[in-house]
Design an enzyme around this catalytic site. Structure first.
Site, PDB file in Angstrom:
ATOM      1  N   LYS A   1       0.862  -1.190   0.000  1.00  0.00           N
ATOM      2  CA  LYS A   1       0.000   0.000   0.000  1.00  0.00           C
ATOM      3  C   LYS A   1       0.889   1.227   0.000  1.00  0.00           C
ATOM      4  O   LYS A   1       2.044   1.170   0.437  1.00  0.00           O
ATOM      5  CB  LYS A   1      -0.892   0.006   1.241  1.00  0.00           C
TER       6      LYS A   1
ATOM      7  N   ASP B   1      -7.058   4.590  -4.404  1.00  0.00           N
ATOM      8  CA  ASP B   1      -7.704   4.459  -3.083  1.00  0.00           C
ATOM      9  C   ASP B   1      -8.308   5.836  -2.811  1.00  0.00           C
ATOM     10  O   ASP B   1      -8.533   6.611  -3.771  1.00  0.00           O
ATOM     11  CB  ASP B   1      -6.687   4.044  -2.000  1.00  0.00           C
TER      12      ASP B   1
HETATM   13  P1  NDP Z   1     -12.916   8.159  -2.455  1.00  0.00           P
HETATM   14  O1  NDP Z   1     -11.863   9.157  -2.265  1.00  0.00           O
HETATM   15  O2  NDP Z   1     -13.477   7.948  -3.822  1.00  0.00           O
HETATM   16  O3  NDP Z   1     -14.153   8.469  -1.491  1.00  0.00           O
HETATM   17  C1  NDP Z   1     -13.992   8.501  -0.114  1.00  0.00           C
HETATM   18  C2  NDP Z   1     -15.312   8.891   0.528  1.00  0.00           C
HETATM   19  O4  NDP Z   1     -15.197   8.757   1.933  1.00  0.00           O
HETATM   20  C3  NDP Z   1     -15.712  10.328   0.272  1.00  0.00           C
HETATM   21  O5  NDP Z   1     -17.110  10.427   0.280  1.00  0.00           O
HETATM   22  C4  NDP Z   1     -15.089  11.059   1.459  1.00  0.00           C
HETATM   23  O6  NDP Z   1     -15.727  12.269   1.796  1.00  0.00           O
HETATM   24  C5  NDP Z   1     -15.317  10.046   2.553  1.00  0.00           C
HETATM   25  N1  NDP Z   1     -14.241  10.198   3.570  1.00  0.00           N
HETATM   26  C6  NDP Z   1     -12.910  10.037   3.389  1.00  0.00           C
HETATM   27  N2  NDP Z   1     -12.247  10.294   4.510  1.00  0.00           N
HETATM   28  C7  NDP Z   1     -13.184  10.638   5.414  1.00  0.00           C
HETATM   29  C8  NDP Z   1     -13.123  11.000   6.779  1.00  0.00           C
HETATM   30  N3  NDP Z   1     -11.942  11.088   7.445  1.00  0.00           N
HETATM   31  N4  NDP Z   1     -14.293  11.251   7.410  1.00  0.00           N
HETATM   32  C9  NDP Z   1     -15.490  11.156   6.754  1.00  0.00           C
HETATM   33  N5  NDP Z   1     -15.599  10.819   5.458  1.00  0.00           N
HETATM   34  C10 NDP Z   1     -14.471  10.557   4.806  1.00  0.00           C
HETATM   35  O7  NDP Z   1     -12.348   6.775  -1.881  1.00  0.00           O
HETATM   36  P2  NDP Z   1     -12.801   5.292  -2.164  1.00  0.00           P
HETATM   37  O8  NDP Z   1     -14.277   5.247  -2.359  1.00  0.00           O
HETATM   38  O9  NDP Z   1     -11.924   4.728  -3.196  1.00  0.00           O
HETATM   39  O10 NDP Z   1     -12.415   4.573  -0.784  1.00  0.00           O
HETATM   40  C11 NDP Z   1     -13.319   4.477   0.316  1.00  0.00           C
HETATM   41  C12 NDP Z   1     -12.873   3.360   1.244  1.00  0.00           C
HETATM   42  O11 NDP Z   1     -12.855   2.118   0.532  1.00  0.00           O
HETATM   43  C13 NDP Z   1     -11.478   3.510   1.848  1.00  0.00           C
HETATM   44  O12 NDP Z   1     -11.472   2.926   3.130  1.00  0.00           O
HETATM   45  C14 NDP Z   1     -10.611   2.660   0.918  1.00  0.00           C
HETATM   46  O13 NDP Z   1      -9.432   2.238   1.540  1.00  0.00           O
HETATM   47  C15 NDP Z   1     -11.569   1.506   0.667  1.00  0.00           C
HETATM   48  N6  NDP Z   1     -11.287   0.713  -0.513  1.00  0.00           N
HETATM   49  C16 NDP Z   1     -11.217   1.287  -1.756  1.00  0.00           C
HETATM   50  C17 NDP Z   1     -10.993   0.508  -2.873  1.00  0.00           C
HETATM   51  C18 NDP Z   1     -11.036   1.062  -4.241  1.00  0.00           C
HETATM   52  O14 NDP Z   1     -10.996   0.286  -5.193  1.00  0.00           O
HETATM   53  N7  NDP Z   1     -11.136   2.376  -4.436  1.00  0.00           N
HETATM   54  C19 NDP Z   1     -10.708  -0.933  -2.736  1.00  0.00           C
HETATM   55  C20 NDP Z   1     -10.892  -1.446  -1.401  1.00  0.00           C
HETATM   56  C21 NDP Z   1     -11.144  -0.637  -0.352  1.00  0.00           C
HETATM   57  P3  NDP Z   1     -14.939  13.652   1.524  1.00  0.00           P
HETATM   58  O15 NDP Z   1     -15.002  13.850   0.040  1.00  0.00           O
HETATM   59  O16 NDP Z   1     -15.695  14.681   2.294  1.00  0.00           O
HETATM   60  O17 NDP Z   1     -13.526  13.459   2.029  1.00  0.00           O
END
Ligand code: NDP
Length: 443
Positions: free
Chosen positions: A123, A163
């Site tokens: 990662k 991510d």
């Molecule tokens: P994105 O950046 O596309 O979206 C993240 C979302 O989560 C946004 O809505 C963001 O809101 C919110 N968010 C992030 N940090 C915080 C925080 N500290 N508090 C509240 N809301 C938060 O990321 P992904 O959708 O790609 O990833 C989301 C999760 O899924 C993560 O845990 C990631 O590790 C996991 N994941 C992702 C994969 C992938 O293929 N993308 C694969 C496997 C797991 P805001 O815009 O306001 O920050």
């Protein structure tokens, strides 16, 4: 033995609570394995798996549109390559530090093992915040980041992906810089690429889709399905959007989405076209969704999305976003299943509440493995310069998700706790990696 291994991890990795949490959750479920695997005990397999093979930390200087210089920190933790090249995403978010990257890399080892694809765990990321930055600034940052990282990558060595904060735009800039520096069109070096230049159908959708497929499989063991279920989703990024889409396709009604400012609840169900327009086209906030949706939706600033009564809860935002109180509220409202679309979104106390209440609980390393599984499929297509149709790629993804569910369920049953997916995922993932390490000698 387990306690002393964990104590050692805490002592040797100070100030990294998320990494400690991830290790603790795995270690506490592995005792039954060591009761009949003296060979793994003698080989100190647990100690070895908790120590990354390599950790890289580097400076990332870049200039904003006004000419001001910024200095960020870049990370890549190459955790385990027993099963294949290191594989795992890059996160760009101001909260990124070594402990966060190590927790994510550690989870990734077992997740990747469960997919059955030959990929190891890693990662990376940076404390860079892409929010509010122009495309040109994001490009300059990505170019600077890759100017250091490229020497550690390669389709047979280490293959990053997206991510939080790293989507198609960032992957494009990163791949472009890699290609420029190396003079190689080595598509298998990074996944999540655009469809016209080596990307795979369904990679974008895979994590969200896979989480819902895993949820449907869990429900099936109780003779239920998703049709007509009320679903609460947190987040509004890549994972959340496509979890909403797949849940709708399977007949469920998704009531919510959120971002770091608050959540939206929509009595008529989330209008995915509107949400996608705001999030993907305009890079806007969920509050705007409520403004434009009319009477059925309202924005709750700073509130907890878990207060909304539901049958199914899918945390798809970030780590530790669902705590003990939230879990109690969900249980009180009669939740039937919780699946982690995000990595470690439920605190250990929340997981305990859910498991004790008999709620079907899909841990992230199983439930959200669809993203990395599709990345594995992207690498497979890149290796033979092929490009599958959406239907073919989606079929393969569904097959992998169903197989992950089966492996976890059968392993939990073999160890006397059928339906304990935390135990099943940890043991099945660990056994696969540990056996590969054992076969490959003291490395
Ligand atoms: P994105 O950046 O596309 O979206 C993240 C979302 O989560 C946004 O809505 C963001 O809101 C919110 N968010 C992030 N940090 C915080 C925080 N500290 N508090 C509240 N809301 C938060 O990321 P992904 O959708 O790609 O990833 C989301 C999760 O899924 C993560 O845990 C990631 O590790 C996991 N994941 C992702 C994969 C992938 O293929 N993308 C694969 C496997 C797991 P805001 O815009 O306001 O920050």
């Amino acid at each position: 033995m387990m306690d002393s291994v964990y104590a050692d991890v805490v002592r040797r990795n100070p100030g990294e609570p998320e990494f400690h949490q991830a290790v603790h959750e795995v270690v506490e479920t592995l005792a039954p394995v060591f009761e009949h695997r003296q060979d793994l005990l003698d080989a100190k397999m647990l100690e070895r798996v908790c120590e990354p093979e390599r950790q890289i930390i580097f400076r990332v200087p870049w200039q904003d549109d006004n000419g001001t210089v910024h200095v960020n920190r870049g990370f890549r933790v190459e955790f385990n390559s027993a099963l294949g090249p290191y594989k795992g995403g890059l996160r760009f978010h101001p909260t990124v530090n070594l402990g966060i990257v190590k927790f994510l890399g550690f989870e990734q080892i077992f997740k990747n093992a469960l997919t059955g694809v030959n990929i190891g765990g890693g990662k990376g990321g940076s404390d860079f915040d892409p929010k509010g930055r122009s495309d040109a600034e994001v490009m300059r940052f990505c170019q600077s980041f890759m100017t250091e990282l490229y020497r550690h990558l390669g389709e047979h060595t280490d293959v990053p992906a997206g991510d939080i904060g790293v989507g198609g735009r960032e992957v494009g800039y990163l791949f472009g810089q890699y290609r420029r520096i190396t003079n190689r069109w080595e598509a298998g070096t990074i996944t999540g690429k655009g469809l016209a230049w080596g990307g795979s159908n369904v990679r974008t959708e895979a994590t969200g889709y896979g989480t819902v497929t895993f949820t449907a499989e869990m429900l099936k063991t109780a003779g239920e399905d998703l049709d007509g279920q009320q679903v609460v989703v947190s987040g509004s990024g890549n994972v959340a959007l496509f979890a909403i889409e797949k849940a709708h396709q399977l007949g469920a009604n998704v009531l919510t989405c959120s971002d770091s400012t608050g959540y939206v609840v929509d009595d008529k169900g989330i209008d995915l076209d509107l949400l996608s327009q705001i999030k993907l086209q305009e890079r806007g906030r969920v509050a705007t969704y409520a403004e434009r949706r009319g009477g059925s939706a309202r924005f709750v600033e700073g509130g907890s999305v878990w207060d909304v009564p539901c049958d199914i809860a899918l945390p798809c935002a970030t780590e530790n976003e669902l705590n003990e109180d939230a879990a109690k509220t969900l249980v009180g409202n009669g939740v039937k299943a919780v699946a982690e679309g995000a990595n470690m979104p439920c605190t250990p106390e929340a997981v305990q509440v859910l498991r004790q209440a008999g709620v079907r609980f899909g841990p992230g390393k199983a439930a959200n493995a669809g993203g990395v599984a599709a990345s594995g499929l992207e690498m497979r297509q890149n290796a033979v310069r092929d490009s599958w149709s959406f239907t073919t790629a989606e079929g393969q993804l569904e097959e992998i998700m169903r197989s992950i569910h089966t492996i976890c369920y059968e392993t939990s049953a073999r160890y006397g706790a059928p339906g304990d997916y935390v135990l099943g995922a940890n043991i099945a993932g660990f056994e696969r990696v540990a056996d590969a390490m054992l076969a490959q000698g003291l490395i």
